[in-house]
Design an enzyme around this catalytic site. Sequence first.
Site, PDB file in Angstrom:
ATOM      1  N   ILE A 107     -14.788  22.580  -7.988  1.00 33.39           N
ATOM      2  CA  ILE A 107     -14.143  21.443  -7.342  1.00 33.39           C
ATOM      3  C   ILE A 107     -12.867  21.112  -8.102  1.00 33.39           C
ATOM      4  CG2 ILE A 107     -16.299  20.487  -6.453  1.00 33.39           C
ATOM      5  CD1 ILE A 107     -16.175  18.414  -8.737  1.00 33.39           C
TER       6      ILE A 107
ATOM      7  N   LYS B 170     -11.211  24.855 -16.464  1.00 34.49           N
ATOM      8  CA  LYS B 170     -10.764  26.224 -16.227  1.00 34.49           C
ATOM      9  C   LYS B 170     -10.313  26.907 -17.517  1.00 34.49           C
ATOM     10  CE  LYS B 170     -11.597  26.432 -11.833  1.00 34.49           C
ATOM     11  NZ  LYS B 170     -12.650  27.317 -11.300  1.00 34.49           N
TER      12      LYS B 170
ATOM     13  N   ALA C  90      -9.302  17.152 -16.137  1.00 31.68           N
ATOM     14  CA  ALA C  90     -10.674  17.662 -16.089  1.00 31.68           C
ATOM     15  C   ALA C  90     -10.699  19.087 -15.552  1.00 31.68           C
ATOM     16  CB  ALA C  90     -11.541  16.746 -15.224  1.00 31.68           C
ATOM     17  N   TYR C  91      -9.999  19.311 -14.454  1.00 30.76           N
ATOM     18  CA  TYR C  91      -9.930  20.647 -13.862  1.00 30.76           C
ATOM     19  C   TYR C  91      -9.265  21.625 -14.826  1.00 30.76           C
ATOM     20  CZ  TYR C  91      -8.923  24.290 -10.395  1.00 30.76           C
ATOM     21  OH  TYR C  91      -8.855  25.477  -9.709  1.00 30.76           O
ATOM     22  N   SER C  92      -8.167  21.209 -15.431  1.00 29.06           N
ATOM     23  CA  SER C  92      -7.459  22.089 -16.371  1.00 29.06           C
ATOM     24  C   SER C  92      -8.341  22.446 -17.554  1.00 29.06           C
ATOM     25  CB  SER C  92      -6.174  21.406 -16.850  1.00 29.06           C
ATOM     26  OG  SER C  92      -5.304  21.131 -15.775  1.00 29.06           O
TER      27      SER C  92
END
Length: 249
Positions: free
Chosen positions: A93, A160, A155-157
């Site tokens: 997500i 990943k 958060a996504y960075s």
Amino acid sequence: MTVTHDFSGRGAVVTGGARGIGLAIALRLATGGARVSLWDLDGERMAEVAGRFPDGVDCRTVDITDPASVTAAAETTQAAIGAVDILVNSAGIAGPNHTTWEYPVEEWQRVIDIDLNGTFLCCRAVVPGMRERNYGRIVNIASIAGKEGNPNASAYSAAKAGVIGLTKSLGKELASTPITVNCITPAAVRTEIFDQVSQFHIDYMLSKIPIGRFGLVEEMASLVAWLASEECSFSTGAVFDISGGRATY
């Protein structure tokens, strides 16, 4: 012309396989003859896309953030399609767009749980079987954000970036075996994940791509298919850029 790799006799699990990049990858593997199992939380969506697989597809409703759910899925999948030779971790997500100091803690935890912890749990569940059979291909879907860090998407960075680190560690741990572990780092690809982020952030991501367009799910699937094939035997723990020129290292 689409290059089709030979996956005859191979069992493949694709997490997040009911939509977007995951679905494109699953279809590409199936075209090559793989027995495919989709692992996704959306059982209704899996039922909808199952008809796109001419030879059928195994569907498992799996919560990849739950160790028990992942372990059970690994066991039932093997009973359904045979050994899991290929694992593609595509489930993920984007999370909301906020500055780091304003990021909701519960949303931070949710992104890390799905994007990073879920990838870890799925690898942990299938690697022992791959080691027993002395063969395997693991491909993790990371992101250019994990290399460069996108503002308002910490958060996504971070998740990943963690996937990249996990890929390198696991790849080295298995380097003495015929099991390879690699990841790809796409720039933005227009899928339903865009529904989770602001238009401002979408425009920002496009502005960073020198080619001037978003990636296509078919382009992602093409690279993953090679990484999942027997031909990819001398790359492990590696990061493969597919970002329209945004990053070339």
